[in-house]
Design a protein around this motif. Structure first.
Motif, PDB file in Angstrom:
ATOM      1  N   ALA A   1       0.852  -1.190   0.000  1.00 24.03           N
ATOM      2  CA  ALA A   1       0.000   0.000   0.000  1.00 24.03           C
ATOM      3  C   ALA A   1       0.883   1.234   0.000  1.00 24.03           C
ATOM      4  O   ALA A   1       1.939   1.259   0.640  1.00 24.03           O
ATOM      5  CB  ALA A   1      -0.930  -0.001   1.205  1.00 24.03           C
ATOM      6  N   GLU A   2       0.446   2.244  -0.711  1.00 20.45           N
ATOM      7  CA  GLU A   2       1.191   3.504  -0.818  1.00 20.45           C
ATOM      8  C   GLU A   2       0.258   4.658  -0.495  1.00 20.45           C
ATOM      9  O   GLU A   2      -0.903   4.674  -0.921  1.00 20.45           O
ATOM     10  CB  GLU A   2       1.746   3.646  -2.234  1.00 20.45           C
ATOM     11  N   LEU A   3       0.747   5.616   0.264  1.00 21.22           N
ATOM     12  CA  LEU A   3      -0.056   6.777   0.629  1.00 21.22           C
ATOM     13  C   LEU A   3       0.015   7.802  -0.501  1.00 21.22           C
ATOM     14  O   LEU A   3       1.085   8.344  -0.814  1.00 21.22           O
ATOM     15  CB  LEU A   3       0.460   7.377   1.937  1.00 21.22           C
ATOM     16  N   VAL A   4      -1.136   8.064  -1.129  1.00 25.23           N
ATOM     17  CA  VAL A   4      -1.196   8.975  -2.270  1.00 25.23           C
ATOM     18  C   VAL A   4      -2.360   9.930  -2.073  1.00 25.23           C
ATOM     19  O   VAL A   4      -3.520   9.509  -1.983  1.00 25.23           O
ATOM     20  CB  VAL A   4      -1.386   8.201  -3.601  1.00 25.23           C
TER      21      VAL A   4
ATOM     22  N   TRP B   1      -4.671   5.576   1.162  1.00 23.28           N
ATOM     23  CA  TRP B   1      -3.830   4.404   0.949  1.00 23.28           C
ATOM     24  C   TRP B   1      -4.314   3.697  -0.313  1.00 23.28           C
ATOM     25  O   TRP B   1      -5.506   3.414  -0.466  1.00 23.28           O
ATOM     26  CB  TRP B   1      -3.925   3.438   2.123  1.00 23.28           C
ATOM     27  N   VAL B   2      -3.392   3.419  -1.222  1.00 28.06           N
ATOM     28  CA  VAL B   2      -3.707   2.706  -2.455  1.00 28.06           C
ATOM     29  C   VAL B   2      -3.136   1.299  -2.318  1.00 28.06           C
ATOM     30  O   VAL B   2      -1.922   1.111  -2.198  1.00 28.06           O
ATOM     31  CB  VAL B   2      -3.108   3.419  -3.683  1.00 28.06           C
TER      32      VAL B   2
ATOM     33  N   PHE C   1      -6.769  -6.865  -4.754  1.00 22.83           N
ATOM     34  CA  PHE C   1      -6.779  -5.409  -4.603  1.00 22.83           C
ATOM     35  C   PHE C   1      -5.978  -4.821  -5.761  1.00 22.83           C
ATOM     36  O   PHE C   1      -4.758  -5.027  -5.869  1.00 22.83           O
ATOM     37  CB  PHE C   1      -6.140  -4.999  -3.276  1.00 22.83           C
ATOM     38  N   ASP C   2      -6.666  -4.109  -6.621  1.00 23.52           N
ATOM     39  CA  ASP C   2      -6.027  -3.504  -7.790  1.00 23.52           C
ATOM     40  C   ASP C   2      -6.176  -1.990  -7.712  1.00 23.52           C
ATOM     41  O   ASP C   2      -7.045  -1.388  -8.330  1.00 23.52           O
ATOM     42  CB  ASP C   2      -6.664  -4.055  -9.071  1.00 23.52           C
ATOM     43  N   GLY C   3      -5.327  -1.374  -6.870  1.00 25.79           N
ATOM     44  CA  GLY C   3      -5.432   0.060  -6.673  1.00 25.79           C
ATOM     45  C   GLY C   3      -6.619   0.459  -5.824  1.00 25.79           C
ATOM     46  O   GLY C   3      -7.126   1.584  -5.935  1.00 25.79           O
ATOM     47  N   ALA C   4      -7.081  -0.443  -4.961  1.00 32.64           N
ATOM     48  CA  ALA C   4      -8.195  -0.118  -4.061  1.00 32.64           C
ATOM     49  C   ALA C   4      -7.767   0.961  -3.082  1.00 32.64           C
ATOM     50  O   ALA C   4      -6.620   0.974  -2.616  1.00 32.64           O
ATOM     51  CB  ALA C   4      -8.633  -1.369  -3.309  1.00 32.64           C
ATOM     52  N   ARG C   5      -8.681   1.857  -2.748  1.00 29.74           N
ATOM     53  CA  ARG C   5      -8.325   3.009  -1.916  1.00 29.74           C
ATOM     54  C   ARG C   5      -9.095   3.010  -0.592  1.00 29.74           C
ATOM     55  O   ARG C   5     -10.253   2.601  -0.533  1.00 29.74           O
ATOM     56  CB  ARG C   5      -8.603   4.316  -2.673  1.00 29.74           C
ATOM     57  N   THR C   6      -8.419   3.496   0.442  1.00 31.73           N
ATOM     58  CA  THR C   6      -9.045   3.715   1.735  1.00 31.73           C
ATOM     59  C   THR C   6      -8.426   4.971   2.339  1.00 31.73           C
ATOM     60  O   THR C   6      -7.250   5.262   2.086  1.00 31.73           O
ATOM     61  CB  THR C   6      -8.864   2.484   2.647  1.00 31.73           C
ATOM     62  N   PRO C   7      -9.189   5.767   3.107  1.00 32.45           N
ATOM     63  CA  PRO C   7      -8.656   7.025   3.638  1.00 32.45           C
ATOM     64  C   PRO C   7      -7.390   6.832   4.476  1.00 32.45           C
ATOM     65  O   PRO C   7      -7.177   5.778   5.086  1.00 32.45           O
ATOM     66  CB  PRO C   7      -9.805   7.551   4.499  1.00 32.45           C
ATOM     67  N   ALA C   8      -6.565   7.858   4.518  1.00 32.23           N
ATOM     68  CA  ALA C   8      -5.281   7.796   5.228  1.00 32.23           C
ATOM     69  C   ALA C   8      -5.447   7.470   6.701  1.00 32.23           C
ATOM     70  O   ALA C   8      -4.564   6.845   7.308  1.00 32.23           O
ATOM     71  CB  ALA C   8      -4.537   9.124   5.059  1.00 32.23           C
TER      72      ALA C   8
END
Length: 372
Positions: free
Chosen positions: A144-147, A151-152, A216-223
């Motif tokens: 996961a990367e913070l963008v 989090w992606v 998970f293919d670029g799934a996002r969740t808030p920081a």
């Protein structure tokens, strides 16, 4: 009457009334190998339990629980099993992620997630195992990367129980590029309905699909949907697993007794009870189940608890096939009977939630102090 017995009596009365009236049709639905049964009915039951104050008993009263002692929890779980109440659909939320949020969550996270769990309105699944990280969980590769404040998440999880009905997943993933093993892992809370999340069922020997692959293919969740600090995921993940062995195992043993009773009845019906070898195996199962209960009452979190019950249950499944004789080899009209399903699903008991080999290593190193 002491507190545990008062709660036991209250639970017994309430369950008897509800399961003979409004939810009589829910009695006995679900369970291992049968999670496909009556999901909508069981979800309605979960929410009914929440409204009546019968979920999350061990939680502090400030978060909707009863601050129930271990003895009180055991009393409830035993009565729940004796009532043949439907298998819970919210147990992962109540028993795993809920206590973890209580331990590590911020006030905002507790306010956001705990009410939905307690009311049975949001279901959870566990995103730990991967194709290359099963028993060796530290080999997690999902990253996961913070963008831009989110989090992606990219990667794959496998053997994810009930992912197909879950609203949320707690995901152990790697957030520090280049990190290895236990370092650089984080514990994220990811919505299952978000774009970039795909669930694929895994068809089991029983023909049902309780376990799933999750991509998970670029799934996002808030920081702010991270428990603890970035990089602290391993410690929190282990704390979650510490909540996995609890008072519910005493209720589970009531179900085991019901299965053993069914095996005995079948042995009598088929004549298998006349075989001295099978009679000895039945007697051994009965004795071992009593030992299991005594150890559970002493401490349901003992390190050998999972090893003991899973090995016992698998042997019971083998016994269930043996007492059926040749008839046990055929699924009539393509449908498994209860003892056939017990045999097939119990093969997985010694693998999921920590294989027997891993359990023996934990006992050797942590309980007995033997060298690695």
């Amino acid at each position: 009457m002491d507190r545990p017995e008062r709660l036991r009596a209250e639970a017994r009365s309430w369950l008897a009334e509800q399961l003979s009236t409004t939810f009589a049709h829910a009695r006995g639905l679900g369970g291992p190998g049968r999670e496909h049964e009556g999901h909508d009915v069981r979800l309605a039951w979960e929410r009914h339990l929440g409204r009546a104050g019968w979920t999350c008993l061990s939680w502090p009263e400030a978060y909707g629980g009863r601050a129930a002692t271990l003895a009180e929890q055991i009393a409830f779980h035993e009565e729940y099993a004796r009532a043949d109440a439907p298998a819970r659909v919210g147990h992962i939320g109540e028993g795993l992620i809920g206590p973890t949020i209580l331990d590590f969550g911020t006030p905002e996270q507790k306010a956001r997630f705990l009410p939905g769990i307690r009311r049975g309105e949001e279901l959870w699944c566990q995103g730990y195992s991967e194709p290359e990280a099963g028993s060796d969980l530290a080999n997690v590769r999902t990253r996961a990367e913070l963008v831009a404040g989110e989090w992606v998440v990219t990667g794959q999880k496998v053997w994810t129980s009930l992912a197909h009905v879950a609203d949320w997943c707690f995901v152990l993933c790697r957030t520090e590029p280049g990190s290895t093993r236990h370092r650089g892992l984080s514990y994220l809370l990811v919505p299952m309905r978000a774009p970039g999340v795909e669930v694929r069922p895994i068809v089991q020997l029983t023909g049902t699909s309780e376990f799933n692959e999750v991509f998970f293919d670029g799934a996002r969740t808030p920081a702010d949907h991270i428990l603890g600090a970035p990089g602290d995921g391993w410690r929190i993940a282990m704390a979650t697993l510490g909540h996995e062995r609890g008072a519910a195992t005493l209720g589970q043993q009531i179900g085991f007794q019901r299965e053993l009773d069914r095996v005995v009845a079948t042995a009598v019906r088929t004549g298998a009870a006349q075989d001295p070898v099978l009679r000895d195996r039945i007697a051994q199962s009965w004795l071992e189940l009593r030992v299991m209960r005594l150890n559970g009452l002493r401490d349901p979190g003992l390190p050998f608890t999972k090893l003991y019950w899973s090995e016992w249950h698998r042997r019971l499944g083998e016994l269930a096939q043996a007492v059926q004789g040749r008839a046990g080899l055929v699924a009539e009209d393509g449908e498994l009977n209860e003892l056939q399903r017990l045999y097939l699903f119990s093969r997985a008991d010694t693998i999921y939630a920590g294989s027997s080999e891993i359990q023996r290593t934990i006992i050797a190193e942590r309980a007995l102090g033997l060298p690695r």
